[in-house]
Every structure is written in C-alpha cells, then in structure tokens.
Write a protein that holds these residues in place. Structure first.
Motif, PDB file in Angstrom:
ATOM      1  N   GLN A  19      11.168  -5.064 -13.987  1.00 59.50           N
ATOM      2  CA  GLN A  19      10.555  -6.251 -13.392  1.00 59.50           C
ATOM      3  C   GLN A  19       9.695  -5.880 -12.183  1.00 59.50           C
ATOM      4  O   GLN A  19       8.615  -6.464 -11.968  1.00 59.50           O
ATOM      5  N   ASP A  20      10.126  -4.908 -11.399  1.00 60.81           N
ATOM      6  CA  ASP A  20       9.315  -4.453 -10.274  1.00 60.81           C
ATOM      7  C   ASP A  20       7.991  -3.861 -10.758  1.00 60.81           C
ATOM      8  O   ASP A  20       6.927  -4.087 -10.155  1.00 60.81           O
ATOM      9  N   ILE A  21       8.065  -3.091 -11.859  1.00 61.96           N
ATOM     10  CA  ILE A  21       6.835  -2.507 -12.409  1.00 61.96           C
ATOM     11  C   ILE A  21       5.903  -3.599 -12.920  1.00 61.96           C
ATOM     12  O   ILE A  21       4.677  -3.537 -12.735  1.00 61.96           O
ATOM     13  N   PHE A  22       6.470  -4.620 -13.576  1.00 65.59           N
ATOM     14  CA  PHE A  22       5.640  -5.716 -14.076  1.00 65.59           C
ATOM     15  C   PHE A  22       4.919  -6.420 -12.911  1.00 65.59           C
ATOM     16  O   PHE A  22       3.722  -6.760 -13.011  1.00 65.59           O
ATOM     17  N   ARG A  23       5.620  -6.633 -11.808  1.00 67.65           N
ATOM     18  CA  ARG A  23       4.985  -7.265 -10.643  1.00 67.65           C
ATOM     19  C   ARG A  23       3.889  -6.374 -10.074  1.00 67.65           C
ATOM     20  O   ARG A  23       2.808  -6.854  -9.692  1.00 67.65           O
ATOM     21  N   ALA A  24       4.164  -5.051 -10.074  1.00 67.69           N
ATOM     22  CA  ALA A  24       3.147  -4.124  -9.576  1.00 67.69           C
ATOM     23  C   ALA A  24       1.931  -4.112 -10.492  1.00 67.69           C
ATOM     24  O   ALA A  24       0.780  -4.037 -10.023  1.00 67.69           O
ATOM     25  N   LEU A  25       2.159  -4.176 -11.810  1.00 72.47           N
ATOM     26  CA  LEU A  25       1.046  -4.206 -12.747  1.00 72.47           C
ATOM     27  C   LEU A  25       0.229  -5.488 -12.568  1.00 72.47           C
ATOM     28  O   LEU A  25      -1.020  -5.462 -12.607  1.00 72.47           O
ATOM     29  N   GLN A  26       0.926  -6.616 -12.368  1.00 71.71           N
ATOM     30  CA  GLN A  26       0.220  -7.879 -12.185  1.00 71.71           C
ATOM     31  C   GLN A  26      -0.666  -7.833 -10.934  1.00 71.71           C
ATOM     32  O   GLN A  26      -1.842  -8.219 -10.974  1.00 71.71           O
ATOM     33  N   ASN A  27      -0.115  -7.327  -9.844  1.00 74.86           N
ATOM     34  CA  ASN A  27      -0.891  -7.225  -8.606  1.00 74.86           C
ATOM     35  C   ASN A  27      -2.029  -6.218  -8.755  1.00 74.86           C
ATOM     36  O   ASN A  27      -3.138  -6.419  -8.231  1.00 74.86           O
ATOM     37  N   GLY A  28      -1.744  -5.131  -9.485  1.00 74.88           N
ATOM     38  CA  GLY A  28      -2.775  -4.109  -9.649  1.00 74.88           C
ATOM     39  C   GLY A  28      -3.969  -4.615 -10.440  1.00 74.88           C
ATOM     40  O   GLY A  28      -5.121  -4.321 -10.097  1.00 74.88           O
ATOM     41  N   PHE A  29      -3.701  -5.339 -11.534  1.00 69.26           N
ATOM     42  CA  PHE A  29      -4.816  -5.855 -12.327  1.00 69.26           C
ATOM     43  C   PHE A  29      -5.574  -6.956 -11.568  1.00 69.26           C
ATOM     44  O   PHE A  29      -6.775  -7.152 -11.781  1.00 69.26           O
ATOM     45  N   GLN A  30      -4.867  -7.693 -10.699  1.00 70.01           N
ATOM     46  CA  GLN A  30      -5.565  -8.688  -9.880  1.00 70.01           C
ATOM     47  C   GLN A  30      -6.515  -8.013  -8.896  1.00 70.01           C
ATOM     48  O   GLN A  30      -7.616  -8.517  -8.617  1.00 70.01           O
ATOM     49  N   LYS A  31      -6.109  -6.826  -8.399  1.00 66.25           N
ATOM     50  CA  LYS A  31      -6.984  -6.096  -7.483  1.00 66.25           C
ATOM     51  C   LYS A  31      -8.196  -5.513  -8.197  1.00 66.25           C
ATOM     52  O   LYS A  31      -9.227  -5.240  -7.563  1.00 66.25           O
ATOM     53  N   MET A  32      -8.027  -5.256  -9.533  1.00 67.27           N
ATOM     54  CA  MET A  32      -9.144  -4.678 -10.274  1.00 67.27           C
ATOM     55  C   MET A  32     -10.384  -5.559 -10.198  1.00 67.27           C
ATOM     56  O   MET A  32     -11.522  -5.061 -10.155  1.00 67.27           O
ATOM     57  N   ASP A  33     -10.197  -6.896 -10.182  1.00 62.76           N
ATOM     58  CA  ASP A  33     -11.342  -7.802 -10.132  1.00 62.76           C
ATOM     59  C   ASP A  33     -12.044  -7.733  -8.783  1.00 62.76           C
ATOM     60  O   ASP A  33     -13.240  -8.067  -8.680  1.00 62.76           O
ATOM     61  N   LYS A  34     -11.308  -7.326  -7.754  1.00 60.25           N
ATOM     62  CA  LYS A  34     -11.885  -7.293  -6.414  1.00 60.25           C
ATOM     63  C   LYS A  34     -12.564  -5.966  -6.112  1.00 60.25           C
ATOM     64  O   LYS A  34     -13.300  -5.845  -5.131  1.00 60.25           O
ATOM     65  N   ILE A  35     -12.274  -4.939  -6.948  1.00 60.71           N
ATOM     66  CA  ILE A  35     -12.866  -3.613  -6.714  1.00 60.71           C
ATOM     67  C   ILE A  35     -14.207  -3.557  -7.447  1.00 60.71           C
ATOM     68  O   ILE A  35     -14.281  -3.800  -8.649  1.00 60.71           O
TER      69      ILE A  35
END
Length: 275
Positions: A19-35
């Motif tokens: 579950q921690d990894i899933f949250r990290a993946l969700q946050n990571g892909f959200q950052k992809m749009d900002k990069i």
C-alpha cells in the motif's frame, strides 16, 4: 482500499508495504504531469519502474506465504486473502498501463518486456497471471516478439521430440540386449547343470575306483603275508631241520639227510630179503 481481512503478521506487513508503494506510485505519476523536462521525466519514470518491480516482488512473497498458510486458514479467510491479492495485482496493472502511456509519450523505445504471471486460481509462484509489464513496444513489435517466441517454442518442441525418439530407440536397443543376455544366462545355467551332473557322476566313479583299489591292496597285502610266511618256514627248515615243531610244507622235498637215511634202510631190507 482499506483491508479488514484477518491476516498473519507477515501478510499484514507485506500488505502495508504494498500500500505504501501504491501511494508512492500515485504521487509519482501525479508529479510526472508537472515535470516539463523530458530527461527528468525519464528519470522519474525509472524510479517508478523500480517501485513497481519491488511491488511485484512483494506480491510474489504475499502469494507464497498465502500458499503456506492455506491449510491453517478457513476457506472463507483464504478466499478473502486471495481477493486481496487480486486487488493488488489489478492495482499494479493499472500503474503498469499508466507507465506504458508515459513511456510512449517520451518516445523511449525500450523493447524490454517483463511478464508477471500471478493467476487468481493458482498459488504457484511460477503460475502467476494477469500482470504484464511491457515497455513502449508497438503492436507490431509485440506481434513479432510473439512470433519469435512461438518459433523458439516450436524448435524446443522439435528438440524434445528428437530426444524422446532417441530415448525410445535407446530403450529398444537396451531391451533387445537384455533379452539376448537373458537367453545367454539361461544357456549358461543349463551348461552349469550339465557340468554339475558330470561332476557328480565322476565323483561316484572315483569312489568306486577307490573301493576297488582298496580291495586290491588288501588282497595284495594278504598274498604278501602268505609269501613271507612260506619263505620264513622254508628258511627255518633249512637252518634247523631237526626242529619237530615245524611241520613239513606239502609239496616240498625233505632235507637231504633224511633222504639218505631212508635209502640206507631200504637197502638193508633188500639185502635181508636176499639172504
């Protein structure tokens, strides 16, 4: 998705890490749009890919422990745990699809294909279904890779058929050799029986010859004793002719002295009769 399923401490720990990894993946892909920088996006995508690999490993470990504890859990609990595993698989699948989308947009033609195989109805680690991590490959590339895999599989099947044929041929030759050796052993057994019978007959013959030789020896010894006795009597009569204890041997002439005395007596009788 909060979990209300009763779990062992090990499963609960793995579930928390996933579950921690899933949250990290969700946050990571959200950052992809900002990069906006493509190189930074590629670096971020590599980090997310590493997290997905770790998630894959944890799901495999979850499945292994679930299999080990299957006999200790009631059927209802086992079904709930299996559903939990399927949820994690589907969640990871969604991030895999999202990664593929970003990978395509970055134009990274990485042709590496990783397959997760973790099935809902199987608890074997080697039989895991429903997870595919594919890099940015076009449909044509996927079809080509599939054809190549099928060709390799056909070649492996042909090699297996060849090995099976060689094994059957070797088995046939071995069976033929064993049959010949069996016949040879039977002939040797029959010859050994014949030799044993011949030895038994020879042993009986040797015993009979031994008895005959023993009998002949006894007869020869008896004859030898008789001859020795006769010779002894003759020697004694010659040496001591006046010994009256020794009787004359029939067929032997009396001593010369006795013969002269008898002649004198016969002569005297004839002279007396003449007068």
């Amino acid at each position: 998705m909060a979990s209300d399923v009763p779990m062992s401490p090990e499963l609960e720990q793995i579930d928390g890490e996933v579950q921690d990894i899933f949250r990290a993946l969700q946050n990571g892909f959200q950052k992809m749009d900002k990069i906006k920088d493509s190189s930074r996006q590629a670096k971020q995508l590599e980090d997310l890919t590493a997290k997905m690999k770790e998630c894959k490993r944890l799901i495999k470990e979850f499945d292994r422990i679930l299999k080990d504890e299957e006999s200790n859990n009631p059927p209802e609990v086992h079904k709930q745990l299996n559903d939990r595993k399927q949820y994690m698989i589907k969640e990871l699948n969604s991030y895999v699809t999202l990664r593929k989308t970003y990978q395509s947009s970055l134009g990274n033609n990485n042709k590496r294909v990783e397959l997760f195989d973790m099935g809902a109805g199987s608890s074997e680690p080697a039989a895991e279904d429903n997870i595919q991590m594919a890099s940015a490959m076009t449909n044509q590339q996927l079809m080509d890779a599939g054809r190549e895999q099928m060709t390799q599989t056909d070649q492996a099947i042909d090699r297996s058929k060849m090995v099976v044929a060689q094994t059957i041929e070797a088995g046939t030759q071995t069976a033929s050799a064993l049959s010949q050796q069996t016949e040879q052993m039977k002939r040797i057994g029959n010859e050994l029986d014949s030799v044993h019978f011949s030895l038994k007959k020879a042993s009986q013959l040797v015993k009979e010859i031994g008895r005959q030789v023993a009998t002949d020896k006894c007869i020869m010894a008896l004859l030898f004793l008789i001859v020795c006795g006769v010779i002894a009597i003759i020697v004694v009569k010659i040496v001591n002719p006046h010994n009256k204890n020794i009787r004359d041997i029939p067929g032997l002439a009396p001593p010369a002295q006795n013969f002269q005395i008898s002649n004198r007596r016969l002569l005297s009788v004839e002279i007396f009769r003449g007068l």
